[in-house]
Design a protein around this motif. Structure first.
Motif, PDB file in Angstrom:
ATOM      1  N   ASN A  44       8.477  -5.051 -45.240  1.00 24.05           N
ATOM      2  CA  ASN A  44       9.042  -6.345 -44.916  1.00 24.05           C
ATOM      3  C   ASN A  44       8.419  -6.895 -43.638  1.00 24.05           C
ATOM      4  OD1 ASN A  44      10.670  -6.223 -47.107  1.00 24.05           O
ATOM      5  ND2 ASN A  44      12.595  -6.078 -45.990  1.00 24.05           N
ATOM      6  N   CYS A  45       8.198  -8.186 -43.653  1.00 22.08           N
ATOM      7  CA  CYS A  45       7.683  -8.847 -42.462  1.00 22.08           C
ATOM      8  C   CYS A  45       8.704  -8.722 -41.341  1.00 22.08           C
ATOM      9  CB  CYS A  45       7.405 -10.319 -42.756  1.00 22.08           C
ATOM     10  SG  CYS A  45       6.865 -11.236 -41.297  1.00 22.08           S
ATOM     11  N   LEU A  46       8.237  -8.336 -40.173  1.00 20.17           N
ATOM     12  CA  LEU A  46       9.152  -8.130 -39.053  1.00 20.17           C
ATOM     13  C   LEU A  46       9.804  -9.432 -38.621  1.00 20.17           C
ATOM     14  CD1 LEU A  46       7.020  -5.632 -36.946  1.00 20.17           C
ATOM     15  CD2 LEU A  46       9.001  -5.121 -38.377  1.00 20.17           C
ATOM     16  N   ARG A  47       9.117 -10.520 -38.817  1.00 23.67           N
ATOM     17  CA  ARG A  47       9.658 -11.801 -38.371  1.00 23.67           C
ATOM     18  C   ARG A  47      10.581 -12.419 -39.410  1.00 23.67           C
ATOM     19  NH1 ARG A  47       4.007 -14.572 -36.852  1.00 23.67           N
ATOM     20  NH2 ARG A  47       3.223 -12.912 -35.554  1.00 23.67           N
ATOM     21  N   CYS A  48      10.162 -12.376 -40.666  1.00 20.37           N
ATOM     22  CA  CYS A  48      10.853 -13.158 -41.693  1.00 20.37           C
ATOM     23  C   CYS A  48      11.778 -12.312 -42.551  1.00 20.37           C
ATOM     24  CB  CYS A  48       9.840 -13.840 -42.610  1.00 20.37           C
ATOM     25  SG  CYS A  48       8.474 -14.600 -41.736  1.00 20.37           S
ATOM     26  N   ASP A  49      11.612 -10.991 -42.515  1.00 24.38           N
ATOM     27  CA  ASP A  49      12.409 -10.092 -43.333  1.00 24.38           C
ATOM     28  C   ASP A  49      12.268 -10.407 -44.820  1.00 24.38           C
ATOM     29  OD1 ASP A  49      13.950  -7.804 -43.469  1.00 24.38           O
ATOM     30  OD2 ASP A  49      15.816  -8.932 -43.656  1.00 24.38           O
ATOM     31  N   VAL A  50      11.073 -10.792 -45.213  1.00 23.48           N
ATOM     32  CA  VAL A  50      10.762 -10.928 -46.637  1.00 23.48           C
ATOM     33  C   VAL A  50       9.671  -9.917 -46.969  1.00 23.48           C
ATOM     34  CG1 VAL A  50      11.393 -13.356 -46.781  1.00 23.48           C
ATOM     35  CG2 VAL A  50       9.051 -12.728 -46.232  1.00 23.48           C
ATOM     36  N   GLN A  51       9.610  -9.521 -48.221  1.00 16.94           N
ATOM     37  CA  GLN A  51       8.650  -8.484 -48.584  1.00 16.94           C
ATOM     38  C   GLN A  51       7.226  -9.019 -48.530  1.00 16.94           C
ATOM     39  OE1 GLN A  51       9.751  -6.155 -51.983  1.00 16.94           O
ATOM     40  NE2 GLN A  51       7.666  -5.439 -52.284  1.00 16.94           N
ATOM     41  N   MET A  52       6.349  -8.217 -47.925  1.00 18.57           N
ATOM     42  CA  MET A  52       4.954  -8.621 -47.815  1.00 18.57           C
ATOM     43  C   MET A  52       4.216  -8.270 -49.101  1.00 18.57           C
ATOM     44  SD  MET A  52       4.240  -7.593 -43.846  1.00 18.57           S
ATOM     45  CE  MET A  52       2.782  -8.616 -43.639  1.00 18.57           C
ATOM     46  N   ASP A  83      -5.540  -1.070 -46.825  1.00 18.20           N
ATOM     47  CA  ASP A  83      -4.808  -2.042 -47.630  1.00 18.20           C
ATOM     48  C   ASP A  83      -4.390  -3.215 -46.758  1.00 18.20           C
ATOM     49  OD1 ASP A  83      -5.010  -0.459 -49.881  1.00 18.20           O
ATOM     50  OD2 ASP A  83      -3.160   0.605 -49.431  1.00 18.20           O
ATOM     51  N   LEU A  84      -4.495  -4.382 -47.324  1.00 18.77           N
ATOM     52  CA  LEU A  84      -4.184  -5.606 -46.609  1.00 18.77           C
ATOM     53  C   LEU A  84      -2.896  -6.205 -47.171  1.00 18.77           C
ATOM     54  CD1 LEU A  84      -5.478  -7.772 -44.617  1.00 18.77           C
ATOM     55  CD2 LEU A  84      -6.338  -8.845 -46.677  1.00 18.77           C
ATOM     56  N   TYR A  85      -1.909  -6.399 -46.307  1.00 17.36           N
ATOM     57  CA  TYR A  85      -0.652  -7.011 -46.726  1.00 17.36           C
ATOM     58  C   TYR A  85      -0.479  -8.352 -46.024  1.00 17.36           C
ATOM     59  CZ  TYR A  85       0.908  -2.699 -48.946  1.00 17.36           C
ATOM     60  OH  TYR A  85       1.029  -1.618 -49.768  1.00 17.36           O
ATOM     61  N   VAL A  86       0.058  -9.304 -46.758  1.00 19.46           N
ATOM     62  CA  VAL A  86       0.241 -10.640 -46.216  1.00 19.46           C
ATOM     63  C   VAL A  86       1.688 -11.073 -46.415  1.00 19.46           C
ATOM     64  CG1 VAL A  86      -0.488 -13.047 -46.349  1.00 19.46           C
ATOM     65  CG2 VAL A  86      -2.144 -11.230 -46.784  1.00 19.46           C
ATOM     66  N   CYS A  87       2.279 -11.629 -45.384  1.00 15.76           N
ATOM     67  CA  CYS A  87       3.621 -12.201 -45.514  1.00 15.76           C
ATOM     68  C   CYS A  87       3.511 -13.561 -46.181  1.00 15.76           C
ATOM     69  CB  CYS A  87       4.266 -12.355 -44.132  1.00 15.76           C
ATOM     70  SG  CYS A  87       5.811 -13.274 -44.208  1.00 15.76           S
ATOM     71  N   PRO A  88       4.207 -13.763 -47.316  1.00 11.73           N
ATOM     72  CA  PRO A  88       4.102 -15.045 -48.028  1.00 11.73           C
ATOM     73  C   PRO A  88       4.754 -16.193 -47.267  1.00 11.73           C
ATOM     74  CG  PRO A  88       5.753 -13.644 -49.067  1.00 11.73           C
ATOM     75  CD  PRO A  88       5.107 -12.812 -47.977  1.00 11.73           C
ATOM     76  N   LYS A  89       5.575 -15.856 -46.283  1.00 11.22           N
ATOM     77  CA  LYS A  89       6.311 -16.908 -45.585  1.00 11.22           C
ATOM     78  C   LYS A  89       5.581 -17.396 -44.342  1.00 11.22           C
ATOM     79  CE  LYS A  89      11.095 -17.905 -44.378  1.00 11.22           C
ATOM     80  NZ  LYS A  89      12.408 -17.300 -44.208  1.00 11.22           N
ATOM     81  N   CYS A  90       5.203 -16.462 -43.465  1.00 15.42           N
ATOM     82  CA  CYS A  90       4.578 -16.891 -42.207  1.00 15.42           C
ATOM     83  C   CYS A  90       3.081 -16.612 -42.176  1.00 15.42           C
ATOM     84  CB  CYS A  90       5.255 -16.225 -41.016  1.00 15.42           C
ATOM     85  SG  CYS A  90       4.907 -14.462 -40.853  1.00 15.42           S
ATOM     86  N   GLY A  91       2.571 -15.898 -43.192  1.00 16.89           N
ATOM     87  CA  GLY A  91       1.135 -15.674 -43.236  1.00 16.89           C
ATOM     88  C   GLY A  91       0.646 -14.531 -42.369  1.00 16.89           C
ATOM     89  N   LYS A  92       1.579 -13.791 -41.779  1.00 20.64           N
ATOM     90  CA  LYS A  92       1.180 -12.651 -40.959  1.00 20.64           C
ATOM     91  C   LYS A  92       0.460 -11.621 -41.828  1.00 20.64           C
ATOM     92  CE  LYS A  92       3.265  -8.896 -38.238  1.00 20.64           C
ATOM     93  NZ  LYS A  92       2.155  -8.790 -37.287  1.00 20.64           N
ATOM     94  N   VAL A  93      -0.624 -11.062 -41.285  1.00 20.51           N
ATOM     95  CA  VAL A  93      -1.415 -10.084 -42.021  1.00 20.51           C
ATOM     96  C   VAL A  93      -1.268  -8.721 -41.358  1.00 20.51           C
ATOM     97  CG1 VAL A  93      -3.767  -9.429 -42.644  1.00 20.51           C
ATOM     98  CG2 VAL A  93      -3.070 -11.823 -42.741  1.00 20.51           C
ATOM     99  N   GLU A  94      -1.054  -7.703 -42.165  1.00 15.90           N
ATOM    100  CA  GLU A  94      -0.973  -6.353 -41.638  1.00 15.90           C
ATOM    101  C   GLU A  94      -1.895  -5.433 -42.438  1.00 15.90           C
ATOM    102  OE1 GLU A  94       1.875  -4.847 -39.398  1.00 15.90           O
ATOM    103  OE2 GLU A  94       3.558  -6.002 -40.179  1.00 15.90           O
TER     104      GLU A  94
END
Ligand code: ZN
Ligand code: ZN
Length: 100
Positions: A44-52, A83-94
Motif C-alpha cells: 500500500n502507498c504510504l501516503r494514499c493507503d491504496v494498493q500499489m 520490481d517496479l510498483y506505482v501508486c495509481p493515485k499519487c504516482g509514487k514509484v517504489e
C-alpha cells in the motif's frame, strides 16, 4: 525542456529516460520494462493507503546511467533486476528487489 529523440515527447532537461517510450538518452536506445508474470506483492502507498500496482520488472543494462532515478537506485546497484510498483493515485514509484 528537451524532446525525446525517439518519440518526440517533451522531457524535463534533467531526465535521462523518456516517460513515454523509455528511451534512454545516455544509452541511445529504448530500455526494457518487461512484462512479468511474477505475482505482485500487496503494497500500500504510504501516503494514499491504496494498493500499489506492479508495473513490471526492470532489468539493468551494464553502464546504464540512472539520471532520472538518482540516489534512489544506489541500494540496487548490485542487483540485476527489480520490481517496479506505482501508486495509481499519487504516482509514487517504489522499487523492490525480486524475491527468489
Ligand atoms: Zn520517448
Ligand atoms: Zn499514493
Amino acid at each position: 525542456m528537451k524532446n525525446c529523440p525517439n518519440c518526440k515527447a517533451e522531457m524535463e532537461d534533467n531526465f535521462d529516460v523518456c516517460w513515454q517510450c523509455n528511451f534512454s538518452i545516455s544509452e541511445n536506445k529504448v530500455i526494457e520494462f518487461e512484462e512479468t508474470t511474477v505475482s505482485a506483492k500487496k503494497i500500500n502507498c504510504l501516503r494514499c493507503d491504496v494498493q500499489m500496482m506492479l508495473s513490471g520488472n526492470y532489468k539493468f543494462h551494464e553502464g546504464t546511467k540512472f539520471g532520472i532515478f538518482g540516489n534512489l537506485l544506489e541500494a540496487f546497484v548490485n542487483r540485476e533486476s527489480f520490481d517496479l510498483y506505482v501508486c495509481p493515485k499519487c504516482g509514487k514509484v517504489e522499487f523492490f528487489s525480486p524475491q527468489v
